[in-house]
Enzyme design. Structure first.
Site, PDB file in Angstrom:
ATOM      1  N   SER A  16      -7.200  -9.560  -5.210  1.00 51.59           N
ATOM      2  CA  SER A  16      -7.778  -8.147  -4.694  1.00 51.59           C
ATOM      3  C   SER A  16      -7.362  -7.040  -5.751  1.00 51.59           C
ATOM      4  O   SER A  16      -6.392  -7.407  -6.751  1.00 51.59           O
ATOM      5  CB  SER A  16      -6.974  -7.883  -3.304  1.00 51.59           C
ATOM      6  N   TYR A  45       0.546  -6.482   2.087  1.00 50.56           N
ATOM      7  CA  TYR A  45      -0.755  -6.959   1.558  1.00 50.56           C
ATOM      8  C   TYR A  45      -0.764  -7.133  -0.128  1.00 50.56           C
ATOM      9  O   TYR A  45      -0.996  -8.185  -0.715  1.00 50.56           O
ATOM     10  CB  TYR A  45      -1.936  -6.073   1.868  1.00 50.56           C
TER      11      TYR A  45
END
Ligand code: NAP
Ligand code: GCO
Length: 288
Positions: free
Chosen positions: A147, A160
């Protein structure tokens, strides 16, 4: 072999984790079109049933099962079942993931652990389960869903970002430890893509005006748009195919240029250009 043949994966068994919807389903459809036999998992029977209908409608012969990537025994059983039914898995796409958007000081340890367990430990468990067969088969491909948060932080996504940063290093470590067996492990780093996971970030405000985060992301993206699942399919096939056999330990960012661009003042965006953008099907995301 002609250059376009290098992008074929005919006869390979490809496991895309968490491919009931969102990016995982797009990756699965792309790898199926490139010739792979698709197997996938998720946690919800409702999502599994919905996904099987969608794969069938798309002409993709997929095998799906309810498997939680954090449960090692479930994962090992799934890998063994697939091997018996279709042959060994030699392409693994560690896609399953959740996010919790909570200020760190308000995030419980349980919430932190849940994100780390799914987004970082899950890829460890699944990769560990398939690598022995990949070695026996003379090689394989592992693609990890990294990501922009493998590189950048932002408010409310501490768990995250920590997981995706860790996943970047797990990618490099699998490359380092298993590259000698012709296993390539790379990461795909999508920018902001329109899926159920990011739907809350695009939801218009009560008065119908643009979500401030939507405006922010468009001002940070040179193309002034969110990515679509279609945008990622070519890279997924590339990283899963012989075309990328000498690429290992890399995170390939597919972000519309966000990581290269300082961005413009969000107030400069002409909102009228973005009205009526088609929304991804709003599936209830299960981040429990
Ligand atoms: P999504 O729409 O929320 O889909 C997540 C998928 O993972 C669903 O199929 C979900 O199915 C499954 N899943 C979640 N936890 C699981 C578990 N413990 N075991 C098995 N399956 C599980 O997410 P997405 O937007 O497609 O993102 C997919 C991946 O790309 C994630 O790793 C995400 O972090 C990453 N990513 C997304 C973006 C983006 O902008 N969308 C950008 C960069 C990276 P169930 O709910 O039925 O379990
Ligand atoms: C967020 C978003 C991002 C995207 C993606 C960006 O809340 O900032 O969900 O984390 O999902 O990971 O690359």
């Amino acid at each position: 072999m002609g250059v376009m043949e290098k992008f074929r994966i005919d006869g390979k068994v490809a496991w895309i984790t968490g491919a009931a919807y969102g990016l995982g389903m797009a990756y699965a459809k792309a790898l199926a079109e490139a010739g792979a036999r698709i197997v996938f998992n998720c946690r919800s029977q409702e999502h599994l049933d919905h996904a099987m209908e969608e794969y069938k409608a798309a002409g993709v012969e997929a095998y799906g099962a309810i498997v939680d990537v954090t449960k090692e025994e479930e994962v090992k059983k799934f890998v063994a079942d697939v091997k018996e039914k279709f042959g060994p898995i030699t392409i693994l796409f560690n896609n399953a993931g959740i996010i919790k958007r909570i200020p760190m000081t308000e995030m419980s340890l349980q919430e932190w652990n849940q994100v780390i367990d799914i987004d970082l430990t899950g890829p460890f468990i699944c990769s560990k389960a398939v690598i022995p067969d990949m070695i026996e088969q003379g090689g394989g491909k592992i693609i990890n869903a990294c990501s922009m948060m493998s590189e950048l932080g932002r408010e409310t996504v501490s768990a995250y970002a920590a997981a995706k940063g860790g996943l970047k290093m797990l990618t490099k470590n699998i490359c380092s430890e298993y590259g000698q067996y012709n296993i390539q492990c790379n990461g795909i780093g999508p920018g902001y893509i329109a899926t159920p996971q990011t739907a809350p970030l695009r939801k218009p405000q009560e008065d119908g005006s643009m979500n401030p985060f939507d405006r922010f992301i468009r001002s940070k993206t040179p193309a002034q748009r969110w990515g679509t699942t279609e945008d990622l399919m070519g890279l997924a096939v590339f990283l899963a195919s012989p075309a990328s056999d000498f690429i290992n330990g890399q995170i390939v960012y597919i972000d519309g240029g966000i990581l290269a661009y300082i961005g413009q003042d969000p107030s400069n965006l002409d909102e009228s250009k973005f009205r009526g953008v088609k929304e991804e099907e709003n599936i209830e995301v299960n981040d429990k």
